[in-house]
Design a protein around this motif. Structure first.
Motif, mmCIF file in Angstrom:
data_model
loop_
_atom_site.group_PDB
_atom_site.id
_atom_site.type_symbol
_atom_site.label_atom_id
_atom_site.label_comp_id
_atom_site.label_asym_id
_atom_site.label_seq_id
_atom_site.Cartn_x
_atom_site.Cartn_y
_atom_site.Cartn_z
ATOM 1 N N MET A 1 -0.149 -6.444 -5.575
ATOM 2 C CA MET A 1 1.291 -6.658 -5.616
ATOM 3 C C MET A 1 1.897 -6.393 -4.238
ATOM 4 N N PRO A 2 2.978 -7.083 -3.913
ATOM 5 C CA PRO A 2 3.598 -6.882 -2.595
ATOM 6 C C PRO A 2 4.343 -5.553 -2.525
ATOM 7 N N LEU A 3 4.330 -4.948 -1.351
ATOM 8 C CA LEU A 3 5.100 -3.748 -1.087
ATOM 9 C C LEU A 3 6.013 -4.014 0.102
ATOM 10 N N GLU A 4 7.263 -3.655 -0.022
ATOM 11 C CA GLU A 4 8.203 -3.790 1.077
ATOM 12 C C GLU A 4 8.006 -2.647 2.060
ATOM 13 N N LYS A 5 7.842 -2.950 3.316
ATOM 14 C CA LYS A 5 7.594 -1.916 4.321
ATOM 15 C C LYS A 5 8.704 -0.887 4.395
ATOM 16 N N ASP A 6 9.955 -1.296 4.170
ATOM 17 C CA ASP A 6 11.058 -0.340 4.276
ATOM 18 C C ASP A 6 11.137 0.636 3.117
ATOM 19 N N THR A 7 10.341 0.427 2.055
ATOM 20 C CA THR A 7 10.344 1.365 0.933
ATOM 21 C C THR A 7 9.185 2.358 1.007
ATOM 22 N N ILE B 1 -2.252 -4.054 -8.561
ATOM 23 C CA ILE B 1 -2.681 -3.075 -7.561
ATOM 24 C C ILE B 1 -1.565 -2.937 -6.527
ATOM 25 N N TRP B 2 -1.104 -1.707 -6.340
ATOM 26 C CA TRP B 2 -0.104 -1.400 -5.319
ATOM 27 C C TRP B 2 -0.737 -0.443 -4.327
ATOM 28 N N THR B 3 -0.907 -0.872 -3.101
ATOM 29 C CA THR B 3 -1.399 0.006 -2.048
ATOM 30 C C THR B 3 -1.011 -0.568 -0.698
ATOM 31 N N SER B 4 -0.734 0.315 0.242
ATOM 32 C CA SER B 4 -0.479 -0.114 1.617
ATOM 33 C C SER B 4 -1.765 -0.058 2.439
ATOM 34 N N ASN B 5 -2.851 0.400 1.829
ATOM 35 C CA ASN B 5 -4.127 0.565 2.509
ATOM 36 C C ASN B 5 -4.997 -0.678 2.272
ATOM 37 N N ASP B 6 -5.167 -1.484 3.309
ATOM 38 C CA ASP B 6 -5.919 -2.730 3.172
ATOM 39 C C ASP B 6 -7.384 -2.506 2.808
ATOM 40 N N ASP B 7 -7.997 -1.448 3.343
ATOM 41 C CA ASP B 7 -9.402 -1.151 3.013
ATOM 42 C C ASP B 7 -9.558 -0.801 1.536
ATOM 43 N N LEU B 8 -8.651 0.038 1.024
ATOM 44 C CA LEU B 8 -8.696 0.398 -0.395
ATOM 45 C C LEU B 8 -8.460 -0.843 -1.254
ATOM 46 N N ALA B 9 -7.518 -1.682 -0.863
ATOM 47 C CA ALA B 9 -7.241 -2.907 -1.620
ATOM 48 C C ALA B 9 -8.481 -3.794 -1.679
ATOM 49 N N LYS B 10 -9.194 -3.924 -0.562
ATOM 50 C CA LYS B 10 -10.412 -4.733 -0.543
ATOM 51 C C LYS B 10 -11.481 -4.128 -1.440
ATOM 52 N N ASN B 11 -11.646 -2.793 -1.384
ATOM 53 C CA ASN B 11 -12.634 -2.135 -2.253
ATOM 54 C C ASN B 11 -12.310 -2.365 -3.728
#
Length: 82
Positions: A73-79, A48-58
């Motif tokens: 999976m981790p996402l780098e903030k600068d990308t 799972i790749w998402t920057s949205n914590d609520d969506l990740a929890k769902n």
């Protein structure tokens, strides 16, 4: 002809259309366009790749409820675009 690349372009077009024209609240893409995730997580866990914590929890809650294993999976903030 690279059919793998053509599949990704078709998918990208569909995702942009869904975002811009349909106004979806969330878009969850479940394709298997690359084997890299299977190398990282095996054949029984989806990434799972998402920057949205609520969506990740769902998605995590759904994963646990259905018995379908997933791993965020981790996402780098600068990308990520803002």
């Amino acid at each position: 002809v690279n059919t793998d690349a053509e599949g990704r372009l078709t998918l990208a077009d569909a995702l942009v259309y869904a975002d811009k024209e349909v106004g979806c609240e969330s878009i969850i893409e479940l394709s298997t366009l690359t084997g890299a995730c299977m190398v990282a997580l095996g054949k029984k866990v989806c990434g799972i790749w998402t920057s949205n914590d609520d969506l990740a929890k769902n998605l995590d809650d759904s994963s646990k409820a259905t018995g379908e294993k997933s791993w965020r999976m981790p996402l780098e903030k600068d990308t990520m675009s803002s």
